[in-house]
Design a protein around this motif. Structure first.
Motif, short mmCIF file in Angstrom:
data_model
loop_
_atom_site.label_atom_id
_atom_site.label_comp_id
_atom_site.label_asym_id
_atom_site.label_seq_id
_atom_site.Cartn_x
_atom_site.Cartn_y
_atom_site.Cartn_z
N ILE A 106 51.76 34.05 25.65
CA ILE A 106 51.68 35.62 25.79
C ILE A 106 52.93 36.12 26.06
N GLU B 29 56.84 40.62 27.61
CA GLU B 29 56.71 42.04 27.68
C GLU B 29 55.24 42.60 27.74
N ARG B 30 54.20 41.71 27.32
CA ARG B 30 52.86 42.27 27.38
C ARG B 30 52.45 42.04 28.96
N GLU C 64 54.06 45.04 30.91
CA GLU C 64 53.10 46.23 30.48
C GLU C 64 52.00 46.29 31.34
N VAL C 65 51.39 45.26 31.65
CA VAL C 65 50.25 44.95 32.28
C VAL C 65 50.39 45.63 33.95
N ARG D 135 43.15 42.50 31.30
CA ARG D 135 44.08 43.45 30.53
C ARG D 135 44.77 42.82 29.47
N ILE D 136 45.31 41.74 29.81
CA ILE D 136 45.90 40.78 28.84
C ILE D 136 45.00 40.65 27.57
#
Length: 283
Positions: A248, A251-252, A255-256, A282-283
């Motif tokens: 993962i 950055e993701r 963001e979450v 959310r991921i």
């Protein structure tokens, strides 16, 4: 059986050990209980009644088993050490509601022991396989209601720990996902023969009917938790970035966390199980 004739009396334990020329095996983590007050606390914490089926793991010479047999309806005791089977035949001879099974609990078809009926697990567990046994039971599909086990105090503290404490970690979250932990007693080394090098504790894990949190992908949740505590002094972002299990982008996750209003510098040790589940979803 009269209390002074039970194996919780150290004199009786010594007699049985000498009679059978028994030697303790470090490889099996054998430490026999010799304190009736501690055994009474285990029985009370497990809430054993005459209608209950009980699975005992590692009965040893049968010290706890004698008390379980008097409190429960039916007891199945699984013992790995074949040299203890003749000892147990003698020490449990007067109890017709006990069956001793010479097997490795990690290879045993547990549900078949009670024909699919619900049961409670009670054990004085060898420290070296505590986590394997407990997580194997919690993650499995067996019909047990609760586990009441004697384990290393340090491990018991980790199982019941909450966010922000030094004992909180992946084990805390895994156990609390499946069960409600209750610390019933702390037990000093002098309650055992031979004495272990560390303190012990009795903990009851009452199995939840459904997991503590709802999550879309359970495997992802626990990968995230393991990553967070693999390097617990790192932020969650850096822990995810360094994880071999997770693919993962950092950055993701950033963001979450921002979407959830969580500081992006947060460490895993500050997150609750509910927050981990929400991040995973959310991921």
């Amino acid at each position: 059986m009269e209390d002074n004739l039970k194996l919780s009396n150290p004199k009786q334990t010594i007699e049985v050990i000498q009679k059978h020329n028994f030697s303790f095996k470090k490889s099996f983590g054998q430490n026999f209980l010799i304190d009736s007050h501690v055994i009474d606390k285990i029985i009370r914490a497990a809430e054993i009644g005459p209608e209950d089926n009980v699975l005992e793991i590692g009965p040893g010479i049968g010290t706890l088993t004698q008390y379980l047999a008097e409190a429960a309806g039916k007891v199945k005791a699984v013992e790995i050490d074949e040299k203890l089977i003749p000892v147990l035949s003698e020490t449990l001879a007067e109890y017709d509601n006990v069956e001793v099974i010479n097997q490795d609990i990690l290879k045993c078809d547990i549900d078949s022991l009670f024909g699919g009926e619900p049961f409670k697990v009670v054990a004085n567990l060898p420290y070296y396989i505590t986590t394997s046994i407990i997580m194997g039971l919690l993650e499995g599909k067996s019909h047990f209601d609760s586990l009441t086990v004697m384990i290393q105090k340090e491990v018991a503290d980790r199982m019941k720990a909450g966010p922000g404490t030094k004992d909180y970690g992946a084990l805390s979250l895994a156990v609390q996902y499946y069960a409600e932990p209750y610390l019933a007693a702390n037990v000093p080394p002098n309650c055992f023969m031979p004495r272990p090098a560390v303190g012990s504790a009795v903990i009851r894990l009452k199995r939840r009917e459904t997991p503590a949190v709802s999550v879309k992908n359970e495997r992802l949740l626990f990968k995230l938790i393991r990553a967070a505590f693999m390097e617990r002094r790192k932020t969650l972002l850096n822990a995810v970035k360094n994880s071999q299990e997770l693919d993962i982008p950092k950055e993701r996750v950033e963001e979450v966390l921002t979407e959830m209003g969580i500081d992006t510098r947060i460490r895993g040790e500050a997150l609750t199980l509910e927050q981990f589940a929400l991040i995973a979803d959310r991921i």
